[in-house]
Scaffold this active site. Sequence first.
Site, PDB file in Angstrom:
ATOM      1  N   GLU A 133      57.282  40.652 -12.261  1.00  0.00           N
ATOM      2  CA  GLU A 133      57.393  42.275 -11.838  1.00  0.00           C
ATOM      3  C   GLU A 133      55.822  42.638 -11.342  1.00  0.00           C
ATOM      4  O   GLU A 133      55.000  42.212 -12.209  1.00  0.00           O
ATOM      5  CB  GLU A 133      57.676  43.005 -12.872  1.00  0.00           C
ATOM      6  N   GLU A 183      64.488  41.071 -15.994  1.00  0.00           N
ATOM      7  CA  GLU A 183      64.067  39.814 -16.641  1.00  0.00           C
ATOM      8  C   GLU A 183      64.939  38.749 -16.750  1.00  0.00           C
ATOM      9  O   GLU A 183      64.758  37.619 -16.654  1.00  0.00           O
ATOM     10  CB  GLU A 183      63.534  40.091 -18.168  1.00  0.00           C
ATOM     11  N   GLN A 243      56.425  40.970 -17.753  1.00  0.00           N
ATOM     12  CA  GLN A 243      55.254  41.673 -17.936  1.00  0.00           C
ATOM     13  C   GLN A 243      54.536  42.009 -19.551  1.00  0.00           C
ATOM     14  O   GLN A 243      53.611  41.911 -19.687  1.00  0.00           O
ATOM     15  CB  GLN A 243      55.793  43.181 -17.278  1.00  0.00           C
ATOM     16  N   PHE A 244      55.549  42.120 -20.363  1.00  0.00           N
ATOM     17  CA  PHE A 244      55.065  41.925 -21.636  1.00  0.00           C
ATOM     18  C   PHE A 244      56.105  41.117 -22.508  1.00  0.00           C
ATOM     19  O   PHE A 244      57.255  41.106 -22.221  1.00  0.00           O
ATOM     20  CB  PHE A 244      55.017  43.357 -22.342  1.00  0.00           C
ATOM     21  N   ALA A 245      55.745  40.617 -23.730  1.00  0.00           N
ATOM     22  CA  ALA A 245      56.768  39.454 -24.411  1.00  0.00           C
ATOM     23  C   ALA A 245      57.862  40.540 -24.709  1.00  0.00           C
ATOM     24  O   ALA A 245      58.919  39.997 -25.113  1.00  0.00           O
ATOM     25  CB  ALA A 245      55.920  39.136 -25.488  1.00  0.00           C
ATOM     26  N   ASP A 246      57.591  41.969 -25.004  1.00  0.00           N
ATOM     27  CA  ASP A 246      58.616  42.879 -25.563  1.00  0.00           C
ATOM     28  C   ASP A 246      59.639  43.117 -24.615  1.00  0.00           C
ATOM     29  O   ASP A 246      60.735  43.533 -24.995  1.00  0.00           O
ATOM     30  CB  ASP A 246      58.083  44.159 -25.683  1.00  0.00           C
ATOM     31  N   PRO A 295      65.986  40.939 -22.157  1.00  0.00           N
ATOM     32  CA  PRO A 295      67.156  40.891 -21.601  1.00  0.00           C
ATOM     33  C   PRO A 295      67.241  39.296 -20.833  1.00  0.00           C
ATOM     34  O   PRO A 295      68.499  38.909 -20.391  1.00  0.00           O
ATOM     35  CB  PRO A 295      66.851  41.767 -20.281  1.00  0.00           C
ATOM     36  N   HIS A 315      54.956  47.275 -26.922  1.00  0.00           N
ATOM     37  CA  HIS A 315      53.787  46.513 -25.893  1.00  0.00           C
ATOM     38  C   HIS A 315      53.053  45.616 -26.915  1.00  0.00           C
ATOM     39  O   HIS A 315      51.700  45.409 -26.843  1.00  0.00           O
ATOM     40  CB  HIS A 315      52.625  47.437 -25.071  1.00  0.00           C
TER      41      HIS A 315
END
Lengths: 337, 411
Positions: A29, A60, A82-85, A89, A129
Amino acid sequence: MAGMTMIEALRSAMDVMLETDPGVVVFGEDVGYFGGVFRCTAGLQKTYGEPRVFDTPINESAIVGLAVGMAAQGMKPCVEMQFADYVFPAYDQITQEAARLRHRSNQQFSCPMVIRMPTGGGIFGGQTHSQSPEALFTHVAGLKVVQPCNPYDAKGLLIASIEDPDPVIFLEPKRLYNGPFSGDHTAVSQGWKSHELGEVPDGHYAVPLGKARIHREGSAVTVLAYGTMVFVAEAAAKATGIDAEIVDLRSLLPLDLETIEASVRKTGRCVVLHEATKTSGFAGELIAVVQEACFYHLEAPILRVTGWDAPYPHAQEWSYFPGPERVARALETALED
Amino acid sequence: MTLKTSLTFPGPPARPGGTPDFSGLHLAEAETFGVPPLDVAATGCADHANGLIRVLNDAGEAVGPWAEYLGEGQADALLQGLRDMMTSRLLDQRMMNAQRQGKTSFYLQLTGEEAIGCAVQRQLRKSDMNFPTYRQQNLLISAGYPLEPLLGQLYSNAFDPLEGRQLPIMHSARDYGFFSISGNLGTQFVQAVGWAMANALTGGDDIAVGWIGDGATASNDFHTALLSASVYNPPVLLNVVNNQWAISTYTGVAQGRGHSYAARALGYGVPALRVDGNDYLAVTAVTRWATERARAGHGPVLVEWVTYRAAAHSSSDDPSAYRPRDEAAAWPLGDPIERLKAHLIARGDWSEERHAQAEAEILSEIREVQKKVEAAGTQVEPQDMSARGILEGVYAEMPEHLRRQRQEMGV
Ligand SMILES: Cc1ncc(C[n+]2csc(CCOP(=O)(O)OP(=O)(O)O)c2C)c(N)n1
């Protein structure tokens, strides 16, 4: 040897690999035209063009699913969450597909891919985040899990990860993107460029997966850490004057068993440190490894310092983030017996 | 007046004891639908996505524009197709029996759906890649995969190319264009798109072929695949096998208020067609069109193959508990083997005698291989399989912790 931030070092690794291996593709992304929200891939699309570096829909599961297909075909995707969080998905595609493809097909297919993701807290990111999901990946046979703590390792480990024939989860401590952590969150970051670990060679070099690094030699107690916690451990050792040996694990899976065992046998004491929640966290695994191999060398119980078993809070971030004071207390306790 | 909100819960028109009813299916006359240009856009095939493309009419004649597209003089290819389908069905019967005898733990038939895998595979190249579900074993048969490893996988013995790692029906055969099957429904659909993208990126004109069941179209990966295919336009053929049932769950539960599964692709801008999946000629014609289109760079197509799962979902399933016993007989699109056979006989290219003879030949071939493969061990008479392989191939190179575990395992 140029002074680089971790972001620049990671970008340099992708640059080197895009240039040398036509099978490498970078996508995720916002990673294409804009260069990623952390600007890790800035400029790469301009240099290598759209088929090599491109934007994806915010999906994702698609990012990883497409990468599995590409990798199985023989390419080497290096994708960004974009973030590990936001990896969840894609968890199915990672754990049940990418991780197992080689084994379940008896080597007919494999999955040489890297999934990069900014991880950890300390940037006021709130609960979505700031997470550190490493234990959810180290529990999965077939994955490799890596986390650098400085620009030199970040570049060398990312190159090794892209060249690795198996899927690698590449966790990037975003607190360290622009500079090391002094342990004092109110202090202005010194930046990496003047730091010895910010000296990063321009071309190709690899830091092998599965090998830990002695960040600081010592003889009184071993601290096992990775990512930002390496610097938290350093701050605690400095503050207490305790002669701690800090092992930067770099690879969580596979783990450098020899280095860990040698250090704990030498010091006879061990403190384990991570940002993620405590229960069923990776510290539990590290303690078990040490206990199994070094029980007769231990002079004190193995201790762990971790994030609390609660979602990452926004305003109370620094109460959650395991800081030097908590580590200092653990070091002192480890030395009591 | 009081307004009331309410819910609907889709169910089949008939349950056990009831009268089978397929009047809700959108069937159509064979001749209705033309062959679209290769570069047709989604907007140009709304009729194809909502109708039903057929070549064989109820009298067994090949009619209409798609029959013309197929052309004349292909008796050999059709006879080969018939043979593929017969092999697939006879293997199903033999292996179902073997499962009932306890020789293998699990089996899964594709009875009634033979035309789809068999005909699609014959239109592919060796270097194309299928991303199948467990119900496309016949792709392997049509690709000429030897029966020894195919049965070896079913018996999990020394003939098993996967050394017992996977369930009996979960084949993997890279050299035969057959991707490793996952037990997680749907995941392969988006992987097929990724593979197709890689093919395009590396400059080849091979295509990827994704497969999914009607039930599994409800999964995220169905939608991620369609969206990705729509965004990047790669050479991929996306197949939905609509066999009316997902275990005991009626197809309408996945379909919701949608008209057809094919029409779903149109919203993503992906051209789509709905086809009689029990018509070997229709499957052949549409696959030829779709693969030609993909190789010419016009991008993805979704095809819904309308068929009926005549057998149980698997050896663990008993369909008489959830659908009328005679539902298969009431299925309006007939049986794919019978239909092709009738067509070939009507053309004068086949006869009942030759059919019976072919059946006997195939059966004896399967029996022979079965005997040979069973000699290497079945569930009833197992032969030891080394556990050593469990820890191999987890990674390209064995890391230290696995080396230690292998030592601990003592192998
Ligand atoms: C993600 C996932 N959920 C549930 C299952 C269990 N399951 C196996 S087959 C099946 C039904 C699939 O139906 P459909 O997609 O229509 O394919 P068919 O079996 O009819 O060919 C289910 C629910 C599974 N394998 N994977």
